[in-house]
Design an enzyme around this catalytic site. Structure first.
Site, mmCIF file in Angstrom:
data_model
loop_
_atom_site.group_PDB
_atom_site.id
_atom_site.type_symbol
_atom_site.label_atom_id
_atom_site.label_comp_id
_atom_site.label_asym_id
_atom_site.label_seq_id
_atom_site.Cartn_x
_atom_site.Cartn_y
_atom_site.Cartn_z
ATOM 1 N N HIS A 184 0.817 -1.208 0.000
ATOM 2 C CA HIS A 184 0.000 0.000 0.000
ATOM 3 C C HIS A 184 0.856 1.267 0.000
ATOM 4 O O HIS A 184 0.611 2.215 -0.733
ATOM 5 C CB HIS A 184 -0.863 -0.025 1.256
ATOM 6 C CG HIS A 184 -2.157 0.665 1.055
ATOM 7 N ND1 HIS A 184 -3.346 0.133 1.456
ATOM 8 C CD2 HIS A 184 -2.448 1.837 0.466
ATOM 9 C CE1 HIS A 184 -4.313 0.958 1.129
ATOM 10 N NE2 HIS A 184 -3.797 2.004 0.532
ATOM 11 N N ARG A 196 -4.341 -2.895 -18.594
ATOM 12 C CA ARG A 196 -4.507 -4.047 -17.696
ATOM 13 C C ARG A 196 -5.895 -3.952 -17.079
ATOM 14 O O ARG A 196 -6.169 -3.021 -16.330
ATOM 15 C CB ARG A 196 -3.441 -4.021 -16.602
ATOM 16 C CG ARG A 196 -2.016 -4.251 -17.098
ATOM 17 C CD ARG A 196 -1.042 -4.225 -15.914
ATOM 18 N NE ARG A 196 0.256 -4.788 -16.230
ATOM 19 C CZ ARG A 196 1.347 -4.063 -16.513
ATOM 20 N NH1 ARG A 196 1.289 -2.740 -16.528
ATOM 21 N NH2 ARG A 196 2.483 -4.660 -16.772
ATOM 22 N N ARG A 256 -6.218 -5.639 -22.710
ATOM 23 C CA ARG A 256 -5.882 -7.034 -22.413
ATOM 24 C C ARG A 256 -7.004 -7.661 -21.595
ATOM 25 O O ARG A 256 -7.485 -7.054 -20.630
ATOM 26 C CB ARG A 256 -4.572 -7.087 -21.619
ATOM 27 C CG ARG A 256 -4.222 -8.503 -21.204
ATOM 28 C CD ARG A 256 -2.869 -8.582 -20.574
ATOM 29 N NE ARG A 256 -2.872 -8.095 -19.203
ATOM 30 C CZ ARG A 256 -1.785 -8.023 -18.450
ATOM 31 N NH1 ARG A 256 -0.607 -8.359 -18.957
ATOM 32 N NH2 ARG A 256 -1.851 -7.592 -17.213
ATOM 33 N N GLU A 290 4.328 -14.520 -23.837
ATOM 34 C CA GLU A 290 4.869 -14.494 -22.474
ATOM 35 C C GLU A 290 5.427 -15.841 -22.042
ATOM 36 O O GLU A 290 6.060 -15.941 -20.994
ATOM 37 C CB GLU A 290 3.759 -14.109 -21.482
ATOM 38 C CG GLU A 290 3.197 -12.731 -21.704
ATOM 39 C CD GLU A 290 2.073 -12.425 -20.736
ATOM 40 O OE1 GLU A 290 2.285 -11.612 -19.826
ATOM 41 O OE2 GLU A 290 0.968 -12.983 -20.902
ATOM 42 N N ASN A 330 8.020 -9.111 -19.014
ATOM 43 C CA ASN A 330 8.057 -9.371 -17.562
ATOM 44 C C ASN A 330 7.867 -10.861 -17.287
ATOM 45 O O ASN A 330 8.616 -11.471 -16.535
ATOM 46 C CB ASN A 330 6.952 -8.596 -16.834
ATOM 47 C CG ASN A 330 7.016 -7.113 -17.078
ATOM 48 O OD1 ASN A 330 8.040 -6.611 -17.525
ATOM 49 N ND2 ASN A 330 5.934 -6.405 -16.813
ATOM 50 N N ARG A 333 9.575 -13.649 -10.881
ATOM 51 C CA ARG A 333 9.833 -12.217 -11.067
ATOM 52 C C ARG A 333 9.727 -11.415 -9.775
ATOM 53 O O ARG A 333 10.164 -10.264 -9.720
ATOM 54 C CB ARG A 333 8.908 -11.636 -12.149
ATOM 55 C CG ARG A 333 7.450 -11.601 -11.799
ATOM 56 C CD ARG A 333 6.588 -11.359 -13.027
ATOM 57 N NE ARG A 333 5.998 -10.019 -13.047
ATOM 58 C CZ ARG A 333 5.054 -9.632 -13.901
ATOM 59 N NH1 ARG A 333 4.614 -10.456 -14.833
ATOM 60 N NH2 ARG A 333 4.567 -8.429 -13.847
ATOM 61 N N CYS A 359 5.362 -4.884 -24.519
ATOM 62 C CA CYS A 359 4.654 -4.132 -23.478
ATOM 63 C C CYS A 359 5.159 -4.444 -22.076
ATOM 64 O O CYS A 359 4.592 -3.975 -21.092
ATOM 65 C CB CYS A 359 3.149 -4.347 -23.579
ATOM 66 S SG CYS A 359 2.687 -6.050 -23.265
HETATM 67 C C1 PEP Z 1 4.411 -8.820 -18.999
HETATM 68 O O1 PEP Z 1 4.326 -9.948 -18.509
HETATM 69 O O2 PEP Z 1 5.438 -8.366 -19.534
HETATM 70 C C2 PEP Z 1 3.259 -7.914 -18.953
HETATM 71 C C3 PEP Z 1 3.258 -6.761 -19.565
HETATM 72 O O3 PEP Z 1 2.197 -8.306 -18.204
HETATM 73 P P1 PEP Z 1 2.141 -8.159 -16.604
HETATM 74 O O4 PEP Z 1 3.338 -7.393 -16.150
HETATM 75 O O5 PEP Z 1 0.852 -7.488 -16.335
HETATM 76 O O6 PEP Z 1 2.169 -9.594 -16.193
HETATM 77 MG MG MG Z 2 2.396 -10.777 -17.974
#
Ligand code: PEP
Ligand code: MG
Length: 658
Positions: free
Chosen positions: A308, A415, A451, A549, A572, A583, A620
């Site tokens: 938060h 998102r 998305r 991904e 990501n 991650r 992205c």
């Molecule tokens: C990603 O995985 O790179 C992505 C943009 O989606 P998120 O970070 O929302 O998982």
């Molecule tokens: Mg992702």
């Protein structure tokens, strides 16, 4: 005494907002009125008691009323309970802005009690930017009541003291709430303050304190006891949202008990201008009291990148380092701080030379921000003539303005998770249509890529029951969950088809790992389109793309490219799945590198497949804004980069100079 039975139609049952509104309405009637549910009784005039009943939508309750206006009150209550939207129109749920920076790895702490001059410490990068300033230490101590019992003769004066303290607290909270300005952050603040006022006025809470004093308890001691028991009851609830109310109760209790015990709480309102605020942890409630303009930076022992306090620091643009490996005793010794929110680094009591260095960085950052504004209206083109679209990653309508300010060419990733997470129930098709349509209109004619819901067991949503999973990141998430739950997925697809009449909406599916998933999504889209046409509802087709991904998607990129209009690489997740590296796990952060040859190879393979199929490919994930990687991505054939608005201007500059 009159009595009747009613079925609760309020969506999601009697949670905070309906309970608070119901108690407020019922207080206007002179009678005693109560609700009976599963053998438990609660006064309909106490929001806390109503919440504690945990009445669910569709369940039956008995209502009993006695005294003045009993029939009127009873009728009124029955009609409230029968209204699905009851309580929904009080202050809206908070809009939360989640920045996307990944946390840096924390390192080991020094176990002594004093932090030495110039010591460099590493924590978690909570909010970007550099800050410098004297430390304002906020370490509230546990409140202890020196006496527990009072004499009989003191009861009446003790009750007067309670009334006085309550009135003071209510007026303070009301003033704070009235002083809130506009904007999503202020709206969030106001919602929290209103919840706190509700607690301070609550019959159950205040009634228990009064009874404790009447039984010869010291007002301060009783308040602390009642607050803890009530907070513990909320904390033990299964519903996440209800559990969070424990924090409200503790916040009010602390304020009230401090006033009754004549003890001063460390004052957040008096943070002097130019300070770096240092705390063990800051609750939302505490954050509200901080004069934001006076805070240069924030440093906390607690907190993570998505906590938060991090969200609020980012909302207000305060550089922050969280999860600092220090003890409270060590915090006390800090006098001056240099904060590097980009790398999660802090220098305690910096030398004059270090101060000068940080000062220069702060000035340079301000200067850079100023200079970059020239790129706002630039559509960047590389020196060899390739135009690259720089779009924004957004999570709520509240962020549109930020994207416009930096001249985003549309939205490369919207998102939709926040929309599903912020409410007490799943967003209705109509609500979703409105949001998607507003977003599309705000960026028209540039494309807006929405998305579909990408959520799993790690981020629960009210209204979806996720099973407990050993590995939620490898589990029932994203498109996997959506395909299994058409009653959740179809309203989103229908809303997207309806909003697509705006003309610039594209849709992308996350977490694809098999071609069959794309086929099944297409089937559902066709079903929704047919239904809408049959119903005579306006809608339009949209281009469908997928996120790349998973390694599986990379290795089948040719087959997938034949099925969709575009690829957007989610670096990501791609990095975490290619490198088999969580991650969010700071301990293995050194392996989580998008620039690793394995991840770069996966990106290259994806781009080659897209090229062969004649579709465009964008990025992205966070790496889209990485200055070292941008030239390589463009060389591979990427034509769109989507990133948080804060990175757009500098990325435009980098590309223009390539
Ligand atoms: C990603 O995985 O790179 C992505 C943009 O989606 P998120 O970070 O929302 O998982
Ligand atoms: Mg992702």
């Amino acid at each position: 005494m009159i009595e009747t039975c009613a079925t609760v139609r309020v969506i999601e049952g009697l949670h905070t907002r309906p309970a608070a509104q119901m108690a407020k309405l019922m207080k206007k009637f002179g009678c005693h009125i109560e609700l009976v549910y599963r053998g438990k009784t609660a006064s309909a005039k106490s929001s806390v008691k109503l919440m504690l009943l945990q009445v669910k939508e569709g369940e039956d309750v008995v209502i009993r009323a006695e005294g003045d206006e009993a029939q009127e009150a009873l009728d009124h209550l029955v009609s409230c309970l029968g209204d699905p939207q009851f309580g929904m129109n009080m202050d809206q749920a908070p809009t939360v802005v989640v920045a996307d920076e990944a946390p840096a790895a924390p390192t080991q702490s020094d176990n002594g009690s004093v932090v030495h001059v110039c010591e460099g410490l590493k924590g978690i990068a909570g909010s970007r930017g550099t800050a410098l300033g004297p430390a304002h230490i906020y370490l509230p101590q546990k409140l202890i009541a020196p006496r527990q019992v009072i004499a009989k003769e003191e009861i009446s004066s003790e009750l007067d003291r309670l009334r006085f303290a309550l009135a003071g607290l209510e007026s303070k909270l009301s003033k704070q709430s009235a002083g809130q300005t506009a904007g999503p952050a202020a709206q969030q603040d106001r919602a929290i303050l209103l919840a706190l006022i509700e607690v301070a006025q609550d019959e159950e809470y205040v009634g228990a304190i009064i009874r404790g004093i009447e039984a010869q308890g010291d007002a301060g001691a009783v308040t602390l006891r009642v607050g803890e028991v009530l907070a513990a009851t909320f904390a033990a609830m299964t519903d996440d949202y209800m559990r969070a109310r424990a924090e409200d109760i503790r916040g009010v209790t602390r304020q009230l008990a401090a006033a009754l015990l004549g003890q001063a709480l460390p004052d957040l309102a008096s943070v002097p201008p130019g300070s770096v605020l240092v705390a063990n942890d800051l609750s939302a409630w505490e954050f509200l009291k901080v004069p934001i303009a006076n805070v240069n930076g924030l440093v906390c022992i607690g907190g993570a990148a998505t906590s938060h306090v991090a969200i609020m620091a980012r909302t207000y643009g305060i550089p922050a380092v969280l999860g600092l490996p220090l003890s409270e005793a060590q915090l006390q010794s800090i006098q001056y701080l240099a904060v590097d929110g980009d790398h999660g680094e802090v220098i305690v009591n910096p030398s004059e030379a270090q101060k000068t260095q940080y000062q220069a960085r702060i000035q340079a950052q301000a200067q850079t921000r100023k200079g970059l504004s020239a790129y706002r209206d630039i559509h960047p083109t590389t020196k060899d003539g390739r135009q690259i679209d720089i779009a924004a990653n957004l999570g709520s309508l509240g962020e549109i303005e930020l994207a416009h300010k930096v001249g985003a060419k549309g939205v490369g990733l919207f998102r939709t998770e926040l929309l599903f997470m912020q409410g007490r129930h799943l967003p209705l098709e109509d609500e979703q249509t409105t949001v998607y349509h507003q977003l599309a209109t705000a960026f028209h004619p540039h494309p807006v890529i929405i998305r579909t819901l990408d959520i799993g067991g790690d981020k629960p949503v009210a209204g979806i029951d996720f099973p407990r999973e050993e590995n939620p990141f490898l589990g029932w998430r994203g498109v996997r969950m959506c395909l299994d739950r058409p009653e959740i997925f179809k309203p989103q697809l229908r809303a997207l088809l309806r909003a697509a009449v705006a003309g610039n909406i594209k849709v992308m599916i996350p977490m694809i790992s098999d071609v069959n998933e794309v086929h099944r999504v297409r089937e559902l889209v066709a079903q929704c389109e047919a239904e809408l046409n049959r119903e005579g509802v306006d809608c339009a087709p949209f281009e469908l793309g997928i996120m790349i991904e998973t390694p599986a998607a990379v290795l089948q990129a040719d087959a997938l490219a034949a099925e969709v209009s575009f690829f957007s690489i989610g670096t990501n997740d791609l990095t975490q799945y290619v490198m088999a590296t969580d991650r969010a796990n700071a301990q293995i952060a050194s392996l989580y590198r998008t620039e690793h040859p394995a991840v770069m190879k996966a990106i290259e393979l994806t781009c080659e497949a897209a090229k062969r199929a004649g579709i465009w490919v964008g990025i992205c994930g966070e790496a889209a804004a990485n200055p070292d990687l941008i030239p390589q991505f463009i060389a591979m054939g990427v034509t769109e980069l989507s990133m948080s608005p804060a990175s757009i201007l500098s990325s435009k500059k980098i590309i223009s100079e390539l």
